[in-house]
Design a protein around this motif. Structure first.
Motif, PDB file in Angstrom:
ATOM      1  N   ALA A  25     -11.169   7.119  -4.772  1.00 28.80           N
ATOM      2  CA  ALA A  25     -10.548   5.810  -4.632  1.00 28.80           C
ATOM      3  C   ALA A  25      -9.114   5.999  -4.175  1.00 28.80           C
ATOM      4  O   ALA A  25      -8.593   7.111  -4.166  1.00 28.80           O
ATOM      5  CB  ALA A  25     -10.612   5.058  -5.965  1.00 28.80           C
ATOM      6  N   GLN A  26      -8.497   4.906  -3.773  1.00 34.09           N
ATOM      7  CA  GLN A  26      -7.102   4.935  -3.380  1.00 34.09           C
ATOM      8  C   GLN A  26      -6.288   4.282  -4.501  1.00 34.09           C
ATOM      9  O   GLN A  26      -6.792   3.445  -5.240  1.00 34.09           O
ATOM     10  CB  GLN A  26      -6.877   4.171  -2.061  1.00 34.09           C
ATOM     11  N   GLY A  27      -5.001   4.671  -4.589  1.00 36.93           N
ATOM     12  CA  GLY A  27      -4.163   4.106  -5.625  1.00 36.93           C
ATOM     13  C   GLY A  27      -2.822   3.666  -5.060  1.00 36.93           C
ATOM     14  O   GLY A  27      -2.315   4.258  -4.101  1.00 36.93           O
ATOM     15  N   VAL A  28      -2.278   2.641  -5.666  1.00 37.24           N
ATOM     16  CA  VAL A  28      -0.965   2.168  -5.274  1.00 37.24           C
ATOM     17  C   VAL A  28      -0.264   1.665  -6.534  1.00 37.24           C
ATOM     18  O   VAL A  28      -0.902   1.037  -7.388  1.00 37.24           O
ATOM     19  CB  VAL A  28      -1.053   1.064  -4.192  1.00 37.24           C
ATOM     20  N   PHE A  29       1.034   2.013  -6.632  1.00 44.84           N
ATOM     21  CA  PHE A  29       1.815   1.579  -7.783  1.00 44.84           C
ATOM     22  C   PHE A  29       2.851   0.580  -7.305  1.00 44.84           C
ATOM     23  O   PHE A  29       3.642   0.859  -6.403  1.00 44.84           O
ATOM     24  CB  PHE A  29       2.503   2.774  -8.452  1.00 44.84           C
ATOM     25  N   TYR A  30       2.789  -0.644  -7.905  1.00 45.51           N
ATOM     26  CA  TYR A  30       3.724  -1.705  -7.578  1.00 45.51           C
ATOM     27  C   TYR A  30       4.685  -1.890  -8.741  1.00 45.51           C
ATOM     28  O   TYR A  30       4.305  -1.684  -9.897  1.00 45.51           O
ATOM     29  CB  TYR A  30       2.992  -3.047  -7.363  1.00 45.51           C
ATOM     30  N   ASP A  31       5.919  -2.313  -8.386  1.00 46.77           N
ATOM     31  CA  ASP A  31       6.786  -2.725  -9.482  1.00 46.77           C
ATOM     32  C   ASP A  31       6.348  -4.118  -9.935  1.00 46.77           C
ATOM     33  O   ASP A  31       5.439  -4.721  -9.351  1.00 46.77           O
ATOM     34  CB  ASP A  31       8.267  -2.691  -9.076  1.00 46.77           C
ATOM     35  N   ILE A  32       6.992  -4.628 -10.943  1.00 49.62           N
ATOM     36  CA  ILE A  32       6.515  -5.890 -11.514  1.00 49.62           C
ATOM     37  C   ILE A  32       6.739  -7.071 -10.575  1.00 49.62           C
ATOM     38  O   ILE A  32       6.205  -8.162 -10.781  1.00 49.62           O
ATOM     39  CB  ILE A  32       7.196  -6.169 -12.864  1.00 49.62           C
TER      40      ILE A  32
END
Length: 472
Positions: A87-94
């Motif tokens: 899978a792919q992942g992405v981290f967003y800030d709030i």
């Protein structure tokens, strides 16, 4: 006008369309639910593996989970998290800004997928893990949004993304295949039902056309029938009805033709004698006396004929409305014999009576007429010095009246026809010219009105009339 076949076709078509639409809706819901369950189960496993990978990474790099900072979620940690889950992942800030990404295969990934926030992104602020299934230009993506906290402070949202297009297309192809199979099967079923229903409605249509012919006064040929179901029974009943109507119509035509003939003969004789007697120069006293006797005889004959016709007419109207009561038939028969005692003595007849029962349920007036005709004929046509046997007995709750005589022979070919109107036996040794030919016909109608039967047995010069009537 809509025929039964058209109505049936429209109804079947409506049911067919409704069934196919309903089936498609059910299948759509089933496959949608099945696909969502598949994505949810797969994402759950991805979630578990990803967080185990996160724990492993933090342990290897001696990072405390409660002391995580936003900058710790760089591309290295993201790649470590997603490298074993396809899978792919992405981290967003709030606020929804991309901090870092983790790609398992960057060459086949459209990086534009990271630009669009998941639909449920902002619901993760309530510390909820949310799953979204999105269709992006034909690409089906599963997006799992997981809120990340450090010391109860929100750092951002980790979104795991997996392409489920191949699974979706596979399910879609299966659904299309099933739709084709079921639609084809339904089509065959409804086609078979329509053909079968046409086989049922066809004889009904034929029957309708035949009934129209009957209503116009014609009697069509029999309808060919090979069916043994309710429609077949209906067709057979129609065939029997038309045959009976045809026979009755012919009988009525013969009846009225015979009436005309029977009335014409005495009227001609009366008119002829009257014209001769009316001549001014007629003085033949003997001829005048014979003519007057003949006029009286013909008048009496016409009177008897008219009375018989009136009886038949009254019987026709009374047939369904006979008023029944307990009738003492023994008394009636004895009375009728006593009335004819002078004739019996004159012919030296021996009358033998045997009565096992004395009364039955019936219409007294018509039963008296019935027995009167039979006894009168029996005595009239018996030879002198012979025996007349009259018997009344009970057989299986049936009253059986019979009169056996020895006399003028009735030809065997008249055995059945003798109960028809205006049938008279004119054979050597037997003559019934003095009869109107309606007596036995009246007897038959009376018996039918009492739901019984009348028959004639012949044995050389012996004749036996048998009447069977329900006792109760």
């Amino acid at each position: 006008m809509l025929t039964i076949r058209k109505k049936y076709g429209i109804l079947l078509g409506f049911i067919f369309v409704l069934s196919v639409i309903s089936l498609n809706l059910i299948m759509d819901k089933f496959f949608d639910k099945s696909f969502k369950d598949l994505v949810a189960q797969d994402m759950k496993e991805i979630y578990n593996i990803s967080f185990k990978n996160l724990d492993d990474y933090l342990a290897l790099n001696s990072i405390e989970k409660d002391s995580l900072k936003e900058e710790d979620f760089d591309s290295k940690i993201m790649k470590f998290i997603v490298e074993r889950v396809n899978a792919q992942g992405v981290f967003y800030d709030i606020e929804g800004e991309v901090i870092s990404t983790g790609l398992t295969n960057s060459s086949v990934v459209d990086l534009n997928i990271f630009k669009d926030l998941p639909l449920s992104f902002y619901e993760t602020k309530n510390n909820k893990t949310m799953l979204d299934i999105e269709n992006k230009n034909g690409t089906i993506l599963g997006k799992l949004s997981i809120p990340i906290y450090s010391s109860n402070n929100p750092l951002g949202v980790l979104v795991l993304i997996k392409d489920y297009t191949s699974d979706y297309l596979r399910d879609l192809n299966i659904k299309k295949l099933l739709n084709i199979i079921v639609t084809s099967l339904f089509s065959l079923i409804f086609l078979a039902i329509y053909i079968f229903s046409s086989g049922i409605t066809k004889p009904i249509i034929v029957l309708k056309n035949k009934l129209l012919e009957v209503s116009k006064g014609s009697y069509p040929e029999k309808i060919n029938n090979t069916s043994k179901d309710e429609v077949g029974i209906l067709v057979n009943s129609f065939n029997e009805m038309t045959e009976k109507l045809k026979a009755k119509d012919q009988q009525e035509k013969n009846f009225y033709r015979n009436i005309t003939h029977e009335l014409k003969t005495p009227l001609t004789n009366i008119s002829g004698y009257a014209q001769i007697l009316n001549e001014d120069d007629f003085n033949d006293v003997d001829f005048k006396r014979n003519a007057l006797n003949r006029i009286i005889s013909e008048s009496n004959r016409m009177h008897d004929l008219v009375m018989s016709l009136l009886n038949i007419s009254k019987q026709s109207s009374d047939l369904e409305e006979y008023s029944f009561e307990m009738v003492k038939i023994k008394n009636i028969v004895q009375e009728l014999i006593e009335i004819r005692n002078p004739i019996i003595q004159n012919k030296s007849l021996n009358i033998i009576t045997k009565f096992e029962i004395e009364e039955i349920t019936g219409n007294k007036q018509y039963l008296k007429m019935l027995f009167n005709n039979l006894i009168d004929n029996g005595i009239k046509y018996s030879y002198e010095n012979t025996t007349v046997e009259i018997q009344i007995k009970e057989v299986d709750r049936i009253c059986e009246f019979s009169i056996t005589t020895t006399g003028k022979t009735i030809p065997i070919e008249f055995k059945e026809k003798i109960f028809e109107p205006f049938v008279r036996v004119e054979e050597k040794g037997f003559s019934s010219k003095e009869s109107s030919g309606l007596g036995l016909y009246i007897c038959k109608n009376i018996v039918i009105g009492h739901k019984g039967e009348i028959t004639l047995d012949l044995n050389k010069d012996k004749s036996k009339f048998i009447v069977k009537l329900p006792k109760d």
